[in-house]
Design a protein around this motif. Structure first.
Motif, PDB file in Angstrom:
ATOM      1  N   GLN A   1       0.829  -1.203   0.000  1.00 30.42           N
ATOM      2  CA  GLN A   1       0.000   0.000   0.000  1.00 30.42           C
ATOM      3  C   GLN A   1       0.867   1.258   0.000  1.00 30.42           C
ATOM      4  O   GLN A   1       0.578   2.234  -0.699  1.00 30.42           O
ATOM      5  N   TYR A   2       1.934   1.249   0.774  1.00 29.67           N
ATOM      6  CA  TYR A   2       2.842   2.387   0.808  1.00 29.67           C
ATOM      7  C   TYR A   2       3.468   2.615  -0.563  1.00 29.67           C
ATOM      8  O   TYR A   2       3.537   3.748  -1.044  1.00 29.67           O
ATOM      9  N   PHE A   3       3.927   1.543  -1.213  1.00 27.87           N
ATOM     10  CA  PHE A   3       4.562   1.679  -2.525  1.00 27.87           C
ATOM     11  C   PHE A   3       3.572   2.136  -3.603  1.00 27.87           C
ATOM     12  O   PHE A   3       3.972   2.706  -4.616  1.00 27.87           O
ATOM     13  N   ARG A   4       2.300   1.890  -3.400  1.00 30.80           N
ATOM     14  CA  ARG A   4       1.301   2.349  -4.376  1.00 30.80           C
ATOM     15  C   ARG A   4       1.050   3.856  -4.272  1.00 30.80           C
ATOM     16  O   ARG A   4       0.655   4.488  -5.261  1.00 30.80           O
ATOM     17  N   THR A   5       1.249   4.430  -3.105  1.00 30.45           N
ATOM     18  CA  THR A   5       0.803   5.807  -2.871  1.00 30.45           C
ATOM     19  C   THR A   5       1.929   6.806  -2.601  1.00 30.45           C
ATOM     20  O   THR A   5       1.729   8.012  -2.766  1.00 30.45           O
ATOM     21  N   ALA A   6       3.082   6.357  -2.167  1.00 27.95           N
ATOM     22  CA  ALA A   6       4.158   7.280  -1.806  1.00 27.95           C
ATOM     23  C   ALA A   6       4.777   7.918  -3.044  1.00 27.95           C
ATOM     24  O   ALA A   6       4.755   7.335  -4.129  1.00 27.95           O
ATOM     25  N   PRO A   7       5.342   9.115  -2.911  1.00 28.36           N
ATOM     26  CA  PRO A   7       6.080   9.732  -4.022  1.00 28.36           C
ATOM     27  C   PRO A   7       7.266   8.860  -4.430  1.00 28.36           C
ATOM     28  O   PRO A   7       7.823   8.128  -3.609  1.00 28.36           O
ATOM     29  N   ASP A   8       7.653   8.958  -5.695  1.00 29.32           N
ATOM     30  CA  ASP A   8       8.712   8.095  -6.207  1.00 29.32           C
ATOM     31  C   ASP A   8      10.021   8.255  -5.450  1.00 29.32           C
ATOM     32  O   ASP A   8      10.725   7.264  -5.195  1.00 29.32           O
TER      33      ASP A   8
ATOM     34  N   ALA B   1       2.851  -4.168  -5.729  1.00 34.92           N
ATOM     35  CA  ALA B   1       2.413  -2.793  -5.933  1.00 34.92           C
ATOM     36  C   ALA B   1       2.544  -2.340  -7.377  1.00 34.92           C
ATOM     37  O   ALA B   1       1.686  -1.608  -7.885  1.00 34.92           O
ATOM     38  N   ILE B   2       3.613  -2.755  -8.049  1.00 32.81           N
ATOM     39  CA  ILE B   2       3.852  -2.249  -9.407  1.00 32.81           C
ATOM     40  C   ILE B   2       3.680  -3.328 -10.472  1.00 32.81           C
ATOM     41  O   ILE B   2       3.895  -3.078 -11.659  1.00 32.81           O
ATOM     42  N   GLU B   3       3.314  -4.556 -10.030  1.00 34.15           N
ATOM     43  CA  GLU B   3       3.014  -5.665 -10.941  1.00 34.15           C
ATOM     44  C   GLU B   3       4.192  -6.014 -11.855  1.00 34.15           C
ATOM     45  O   GLU B   3       4.062  -6.108 -13.076  1.00 34.15           O
ATOM     46  N   VAL B   4       5.347  -6.159 -11.218  1.00 31.96           N
ATOM     47  CA  VAL B   4       6.550  -6.647 -11.889  1.00 31.96           C
ATOM     48  C   VAL B   4       6.991  -7.887 -11.138  1.00 31.96           C
ATOM     49  O   VAL B   4       6.870  -7.955  -9.907  1.00 31.96           O
ATOM     50  N   GLU B   5       7.511  -8.893 -11.849  1.00 36.68           N
ATOM     51  CA  GLU B   5       7.880 -10.151 -11.205  1.00 36.68           C
ATOM     52  C   GLU B   5       8.908  -9.921 -10.097  1.00 36.68           C
ATOM     53  O   GLU B   5       9.837  -9.119 -10.236  1.00 36.68           O
TER      54      GLU B   5
END
Length: 531
Positions: free
Chosen positions: A26-33, A162-166
Motif C-alpha cells: 500500500q505504501y509503494f502504491r501511494t508514496a512519491p517516487d 504494488a507495481i506488478e513486476v515479477e
C-alpha cells in the motif's frame, strides 16, 4: 515523513508476514517516487553515513530536555534504545513539519558537510517539529540503526505486488552499486535495461540447514560437494571488465587484485557463483579461513600478504553464460557450462571448479561429511540436479549439511545487559576456562539461550554482582555453559591466546560444577588440531 511513520507503525504492530507485505505494498502504491526509492534503499541496507556521533546526540537531548547528562545516561539502559530514549525525554514538538522522508534524509546525508554548531541547530529544529514516532525515526536515520522487522525479500515481494513486476526481476534490479543519489525510481525499478550497469550481480541463492537426510529421497537425484569456509562471492565478466561482489552486496573488486587476469581467459557475459578462498597453489588446496581472514576488511593488500594468502574463486555455479541469464536452466546443465568454462583456464589462474562428490547412498555421503574439517571445509552442500538458481533462501532444492560444531565447557565471569527488547535482561556474557587455579577469559557470547533462561540468569546476576565496570558486571563464578563454535585460531590480542569463530551458548550445564570446566590446555589442544 508522515506516510513513512504510518508504515513503520503498521509494521511494528504485527508479526504476520502477509500483513507486513500488505502494508508495504500500500505504501509503494501511494508514496512519491523519491520516497519509495529511499525506502527501498533503507530496507536493502543502503543508509546514509553517520554524520553525528551518539555522544553529541545524548548531550543535545539532555540539554533540550533540561536534565543533567547523568540522568539521561541512567535512562538509556532502562529504555534500551538510544533513539527511543531521546524521543521520550524531549519536550513535545512546538511546530509541525510537512517535510517528506526524502527531505529529512537529505539533511541527514549532508550532516558531514557542516560544523558541529550547524548540525546541532538542524537536529534541534527537527526534534522541535516532529511528533514522537517521526522524531524516533529521524533519530534512527541519524544513527543508521533503523530496523523495522522487514527483510529485503519481503520488501521486494511487496514492491512486486504494488507495481506488478515479477519479484525475481525486481530482486535483480535492486542489486548492485547504487544509492538514491545515483539513480531514480523510474530508472532503477521501472526501466527494463539489462545493460544499464555492467557490474550488477544477481540475487544469491541461499540454502537451509539440512535436518532430515532421508526426506531427500533417491540419492541419484542429488549432487553434493564440500561446503568451503570462505567468502561467498559472484565474479562478473562483462564489457572486458571484472567485478567481484560479496553476498552482502559489497563490491570488493579492489580487495582481490588477483582476479584482474580473469577476463584474459573468460569471455564477456559470464557470471560465476562460488567461494572466495585463500589458496595453496603448491598443494592445489584451500588454506584455512584464518589465512583469508587476514585479508578481510583491507582496502589494499600488501605484496607480502598477496604472496602468503593468494585468493581464488572456487566456482560451483554459473548464472550467466555467453551473455544469457541461465538461472532457470537445471543445475546439472549449468554445471556443464561451468566445467567447460573452468576447463579453459590455466592452473595459474585464480579459478577452480568445485568438485562434485561420488556417492551411491546416504551413508557414503555421511562418511565423506565426517572428513570435512580435515579438508578445511564446513560440511557439505546438497543440490537437486534439476533445480533452477532461485533468489534468496528457499527450501527444497539446496541444503547445507554442516559438521557438528566444536564445544567446550566454560565458566561465566562477566555479564552485560542487552539492547532493544532485551534491554532489561542480561544477555551478553564473558566466559573463562581454567589455567591452573585461575580463570582466564577467552570468549564472549550472547545467543543460544531461551527467553526463560535469560530471565533466570538475569535474576541471578542481579543478586550475585561483585563489581561494576560501566555496563559490565563481574559475577561470582558459579555457572558452567557449553560454548559451541565453528573454528579456533591463535590470537595475540586475547589474554587466552585464542579466538573462537561464531561462539554461542549451546546449553546451560546445571549438571557441572565449575571445577569440571575445561582448561586453557584443552583450548590449545583444539587449536593444534583445528586451528
Amino acid at each position: 515523513m508522515k506516510a513513512f511513520a504510518t508504515l513503520f507503525t503498521s509494521l511494528d504492530q504485527t508479526t504476520k508476514t502477509n500483513a507486513k507485505v500488505a502494508a508495504l505494498a500500500q505504501y509503494f502504491r501511494t508514496a512519491p517516487d523519491d520516497d519509495k526509492l529511499w525506502t527501498i534503499a533503507l530496507l536493502s541496507g543502503r543508509r546514509p553515513k553517520r554524520g553525528v556521533t551518539t555522544t553529541l546526540l545524548r548531550e543535545w537531548a539532555a540539554e533540550r530536555a533540561g536534565i543533567p547528562l547523568w540522568l539521561f545516561e541512567e535512562c538509556y539502559p532502562i529504555v534500551g534504545d538510544l533513539s527511543e530514549t531521546i524521543a521520550l525525554v524531549l519536550p513535545p514538538a512546538q511546530q509541525q513539519s510537512e517535510r517528506s522522508l526524502t527531505d529529512w534524509l537529505s539533511i541527514v546525508r549532508d550532516f558531514g558537510k557542516h560544523d558541529v554548531a550547524v548540525k546541532k541547530q538542524q537536529v534541534l529544529d527537527a526534534w522541535d517539529s516532529l511528533p514522537a514516532v517521526e522524531r524516533f525515526l529521524f533519530n534512527k536515520l541519524i544513527t543508521g540503526g533503523l530496523r523495522i522487522g522487514v527483510s529485503q525479500k519481503l520488501m521486494t515481494r511487496a514492491l512486486a505486488q504494488a507495481i506488478e513486476v515479477e519479484e525475481a526481476t525486481l530482486a535483480h534490479r535492486i542489486m548492485g552499486d547504487w544509492t538514491p543519489d545515483t539513480t531514480t525510481f523510474e530508472d532503477l525499478i521501472l526501466t527494463d535495461d539489462p545493460t544499464a550497469d555492467a557490474s550488477k550481480p544477481y540475487p544469491f541463492y541461499l540454502a537451509y540447514q539440512l535436518e532430515d537426510l532421508d526426506a531427500l529421497g533417491d540419492p541419484k537425484d542429488w549432487s553434493a560437494e564440500f561446503k568451503w569456509d570462505g567468502i561467498r562471492g559472484q565474479l562478473i565478466i562483462r564489457d572486458d571488465q571484472h567485478f567481484l561482489w560479496s553476498r552482502g552486496e559489497e563490491l570488493i573488486t579492489d580487495r582481490f587484485p588477483e582476479f584482474a587476469q580473469v577476463p584474459d581467459f573468460i569471455e564477456n557475459g559470464t557470471v560465476f557463483d562460488g567461494e572466495i578462498l585463500a589458496w595453496d597453489f603448491d598443494q592445489d588446496s584451500p588454506l584455512t579461513f584464518n589465512a583469508l581472514q587476514k585479508r578481510i576488511g583491507r582496502k589494499t593488500v600488501p605484496k607480502k600478504l598477496l604472496k602468503e594468502a593468494p585468493a581464488i574463486l572456487y566456482a560451483y555455479d554459473v548464472l550467466e553464460y555467453q551473455g544469457q541469464d541461465v538461472r532457470n536452466q537445471p543445475y546439472q546443465t549449468r554445471r556443464t557450462y561451468l566445467s567447460e568454462l573452468i576447463g579453459s583456464v590455466p592452473d595459474t589462474a585464480p579459478l577452480r571448479l568445485s568438485a562434485t562428490l561420488e556417492f551411491e547412498d546416504w551413508q557414503t555421503l555421511a562418511d565423506l561429511r565426517d572428513t570435512s574439517r580435515d579438508r578445511n571445509a564446513e560440511g557439505l552442500m546438497l543440490k537437486n540436479a534439476q533445480s533452477p538458481y532461485l533468489a534468496g533462501r528457499k527450501k527444497g532444492d539446496w541444503w547445507k549439511w554442516k559438521v557438528d560444531p566444536l564445544t567446550i565447557d566454560a565458566v561465566m565471569i562477566y555479564a552485560q545487559a542487552g539492547s532493544g527488547r532485551r534491554a532489561n535482561l542480561f544477555t551478553d556474557f564473558t566466559f573463562a576456562v581454567w589455567n591452573g587455579n585461575q580463570l582466564v577469559p577467552f570468549a564472549k557470547a550472547y545467543s543460544g539461550l531461551t527467553d526463560a533462561e535469560f530471565r533466570k540468569i538475569t535474576a541471578w546476576v542481579r543478586k550475585n554482582t561483585q563489581e561494576r565496570f560501566g555496563p559490565v558486571r563481574s559475577v561470582k563464578p558459579q555457572h558452567v555453559f557449553e560454548i559451541a563454535f565453528e573454528g579456533i585460531q591463535s590470537s595475540p590480542r586475547h589474554k587466552s591466546g585464542v579466538a573462537l569463530r561464531f561462539p554461542r551458548m549451546s546449553r546451560w550445564r546445571h549438571d557441572k560444577p565449575i571445577s569440571e570446566a575445561n582448561t586453557l590446555d584443552d583450548l590449545k589442544a583444539m587449536l593444534e588440531t583445528y586451528g
